[in-house]
Design a protein around this motif. Sequence first.
Motif, PDB file in Angstrom:
ATOM      1  N   SER A 161      67.318  38.234  14.696  1.00 18.57           N
ATOM      2  CA  SER A 161      68.320  37.849  15.698  1.00 18.57           C
ATOM      3  C   SER A 161      69.653  38.527  15.448  1.00 18.57           C
ATOM      4  CB  SER A 161      68.508  36.327  15.681  1.00 18.57           C
ATOM      5  OG  SER A 161      68.935  35.893  14.400  1.00 18.57           O
ATOM      6  N   TYR A 162      69.741  39.296  14.371  1.00 18.32           N
ATOM      7  CA  TYR A 162      70.982  40.003  14.049  1.00 18.32           C
ATOM      8  C   TYR A 162      70.638  41.278  13.272  1.00 18.32           C
ATOM      9  CZ  TYR A 162      70.331  38.178   9.338  1.00 18.32           C
ATOM     10  OH  TYR A 162      69.804  37.884   8.110  1.00 18.32           O
ATOM     11  N   PHE A 163      71.622  42.182  13.166  1.00 21.56           N
ATOM     12  CA  PHE A 163      71.478  43.403  12.384  1.00 21.56           C
ATOM     13  C   PHE A 163      72.637  43.471  11.393  1.00 21.56           C
ATOM     14  CE2 PHE A 163      69.423  44.307  16.427  1.00 21.56           C
ATOM     15  CZ  PHE A 163      68.196  44.795  16.018  1.00 21.56           C
ATOM     16  N   GLN A 164      72.405  44.200  10.294  1.00 22.07           N
ATOM     17  CA  GLN A 164      73.437  44.350   9.268  1.00 22.07           C
ATOM     18  C   GLN A 164      73.755  45.827   9.070  1.00 22.07           C
ATOM     19  OE1 GLN A 164      72.350  42.995   5.361  1.00 22.07           O
ATOM     20  NE2 GLN A 164      74.408  43.270   4.515  1.00 22.07           N
ATOM     21  N   PHE A 165      75.055  46.153   9.142  1.00 15.74           N
ATOM     22  CA  PHE A 165      75.498  47.512   8.845  1.00 15.74           C
ATOM     23  C   PHE A 165      75.650  47.652   7.336  1.00 15.74           C
ATOM     24  CE2 PHE A 165      77.523  46.754  13.108  1.00 15.74           C
ATOM     25  CZ  PHE A 165      76.658  47.582  13.817  1.00 15.74           C
ATOM     26  N   THR A 166      74.885  48.566   6.747  1.00 17.00           N
ATOM     27  CA  THR A 166      74.894  48.711   5.284  1.00 17.00           C
ATOM     28  C   THR A 166      75.810  49.832   4.803  1.00 17.00           C
ATOM     29  OG1 THR A 166      72.981  50.201   5.379  1.00 17.00           O
ATOM     30  CG2 THR A 166      72.534  47.836   5.134  1.00 17.00           C
ATOM     31  N   VAL A 167      76.414  50.574   5.730  1.00 19.62           N
ATOM     32  CA  VAL A 167      77.244  51.717   5.349  1.00 19.62           C
ATOM     33  C   VAL A 167      78.617  51.273   4.845  1.00 19.62           C
ATOM     34  CG1 VAL A 167      78.330  53.832   6.201  1.00 19.62           C
ATOM     35  CG2 VAL A 167      76.038  53.228   6.945  1.00 19.62           C
ATOM     36  N   PHE A 168      79.126  50.172   5.408  1.00 18.06           N
ATOM     37  CA  PHE A 168      80.455  49.711   5.011  1.00 18.06           C
ATOM     38  C   PHE A 168      80.462  49.315   3.533  1.00 18.06           C
ATOM     39  CE2 PHE A 168      80.439  48.969   9.586  1.00 18.06           C
ATOM     40  CZ  PHE A 168      81.676  49.488   9.944  1.00 18.06           C
ATOM     41  N   ARG A 204      84.950  46.418  17.789  1.00 18.41           N
ATOM     42  CA  ARG A 204      83.972  45.934  16.823  1.00 18.41           C
ATOM     43  C   ARG A 204      84.112  46.674  15.480  1.00 18.41           C
ATOM     44  NH1 ARG A 204      80.485  41.823  15.254  1.00 18.41           N
ATOM     45  NH2 ARG A 204      79.715  42.702  13.313  1.00 18.41           N
ATOM     46  N   PHE A 205      84.317  47.972  15.534  1.00 16.33           N
ATOM     47  CA  PHE A 205      84.473  48.792  14.330  1.00 16.33           C
ATOM     48  C   PHE A 205      85.703  48.361  13.526  1.00 16.33           C
ATOM     49  CE2 PHE A 205      86.182  52.763  12.376  1.00 16.33           C
ATOM     50  CZ  PHE A 205      85.179  52.952  11.433  1.00 16.33           C
ATOM     51  N   VAL A 247      77.468  52.887  11.373  1.00 19.05           N
ATOM     52  CA  VAL A 247      78.616  52.000  11.573  1.00 19.05           C
ATOM     53  C   VAL A 247      78.644  51.469  13.004  1.00 19.05           C
ATOM     54  CG1 VAL A 247      80.031  53.062   9.780  1.00 19.05           C
ATOM     55  CG2 VAL A 247      80.127  53.970  12.114  1.00 19.05           C
ATOM     56  N   PHE A 248      77.618  51.829  13.788  1.00 17.99           N
ATOM     57  CA  PHE A 248      77.460  51.274  15.133  1.00 17.99           C
ATOM     58  C   PHE A 248      75.977  51.285  15.474  1.00 17.99           C
ATOM     59  CE2 PHE A 248      77.976  55.807  15.628  1.00 17.99           C
ATOM     60  CZ  PHE A 248      77.056  56.159  16.611  1.00 17.99           C
ATOM     61  N   PHE A 269      81.033  61.815   4.808  1.00 16.33           N
ATOM     62  CA  PHE A 269      80.976  62.959   5.723  1.00 16.33           C
ATOM     63  C   PHE A 269      80.031  62.698   6.889  1.00 16.33           C
ATOM     64  CE2 PHE A 269      78.904  66.954   7.007  1.00 16.33           C
ATOM     65  CZ  PHE A 269      80.007  67.635   7.496  1.00 16.33           C
ATOM     66  N   SER A 270      78.840  62.179   6.606  1.00 12.07           N
ATOM     67  CA  SER A 270      77.872  61.910   7.670  1.00 12.07           C
ATOM     68  C   SER A 270      78.358  60.805   8.605  1.00 12.07           C
ATOM     69  CB  SER A 270      76.512  61.534   7.063  1.00 12.07           C
ATOM     70  OG  SER A 270      76.611  60.347   6.293  1.00 12.07           O
ATOM     71  N   VAL A 271      79.091  59.824   8.057  1.00  9.51           N
ATOM     72  CA  VAL A 271      79.651  58.754   8.894  1.00  9.51           C
ATOM     73  C   VAL A 271      80.694  59.324   9.847  1.00  9.51           C
ATOM     74  CG1 VAL A 271      81.058  56.662   8.894  1.00  9.51           C
ATOM     75  CG2 VAL A 271      79.195  56.902   7.242  1.00  9.51           C
ATOM     76  N   VAL A 272      81.595  60.152   9.320  1.00  8.35           N
ATOM     77  CA  VAL A 272      82.632  60.777  10.154  1.00  8.35           C
ATOM     78  C   VAL A 272      81.997  61.665  11.213  1.00  8.35           C
ATOM     79  CG1 VAL A 272      84.567  62.402  10.140  1.00  8.35           C
ATOM     80  CG2 VAL A 272      84.387  60.668   8.351  1.00  8.35           C
ATOM     81  N   LEU A 273      80.962  62.407  10.828  1.00  5.27           N
ATOM     82  CA  LEU A 273      80.272  63.296  11.761  1.00  5.27           C
ATOM     83  C   LEU A 273      79.610  62.501  12.882  1.00  5.27           C
ATOM     84  CD1 LEU A 273      80.045  66.389  11.695  1.00  5.27           C
ATOM     85  CD2 LEU A 273      77.737  66.113  10.782  1.00  5.27           C
ATOM     86  N   SER A 274      79.069  61.322  12.540  1.00  4.21           N
ATOM     87  CA  SER A 274      78.410  60.499  13.552  1.00  4.21           C
ATOM     88  C   SER A 274      79.397  59.903  14.546  1.00  4.21           C
ATOM     89  CB  SER A 274      77.618  59.375  12.870  1.00  4.21           C
ATOM     90  OG  SER A 274      78.496  58.408  12.304  1.00  4.21           O
TER      91      SER A 274
END
Length: 314
Positions: free
Chosen positions: A10-17, A80-81, A176-177, A270-275
């Motif tokens: 019922s929910y998702f978790q962002f693991t990058v933060f 949200r971010f 992150v999204f 870097f990959s987060v910024v690129l995304s």
Amino acid sequence: MKSNNSLTPSYFQFTVFADYGPLRYLFFSLSLLIYMTIISANLVIVLSVCLENSLHQAMYIFICSLCLNSLYGSTGFFPRFLMDLLSDTHFISRPLCFTEMYITNTYVAHEVSLLTVMAYDRYVAICQPLHYHSKIKFRMVLLLLFLAVLHPVCILGSFFYLATTLPLCGNKLQRVFCNCWSIISFSCVDTTVINIASQFVAVASVFIPLSFVLYTYLRILLVCRRSSSEFRGKALQTCLPHIVTFGNYCISLFCEFSLSWYKVDEVNTFSVVLSLEFLIIPPIINPLVYGLNLPQIRTVISGFLNVGKTLHPV
């Protein structure tokens, strides 16, 4: 099938933060500044076109629509971010995740469609100037805008319906999204057909408009070669912002598709910024390019600034 659906989270978790400690306030401030810049720059263009009668022309209406789409995409992501940057937990409910996913994807599709429509407008204006006012009437402008908005909604709607009905066996997102391909990868059932179809539609949605834009500008270059230097200067003045915008957006989409289709074992900064490039750079570049390069918009903005100084003298 029933047992599979019961596994769907019922929910998702962002693991990058990560826990950056006091640095997260710096990241929050920078992100907020970017968001405020996007809102301010695009609103200036939108208000200039809406309030100035001399800008009620097809080219400027399309530019206004492009800026409105930037506001739409940015507002679907940044609030949200920004919350996640300050939060200790990074969970998002399933409905909110799919809503964010829908907004970011329709934003991308609308941007490509609008840039393609703008290329057609410049093609008719430069290659068929005598027929421009008979072909690009206000009714035609509305029809092109309607198709640019409706076409992506119809295509993406079917994929999002399939995504919402898939039974999922995971909920940890390395982004992150919310991203469509990341969600589909959690499916408990085979999604080979959906993956192939979605990648085909994504590639076609980019390369068909790109081919059309390249064709229109090839025709425009051929016309400019046979024309006077004054005509070439005016054509370049109106086409250059669109070329810069479209080229920048193609690079942004290439970065996003590359990260989405090819799994990255280790997610780094870097990959987060690129995304995030396609959500940050085009919404900032678009109003700056059009506001600084088109003298009609630049004159209107200067007029607004002068009125503001007169009403509120220092």
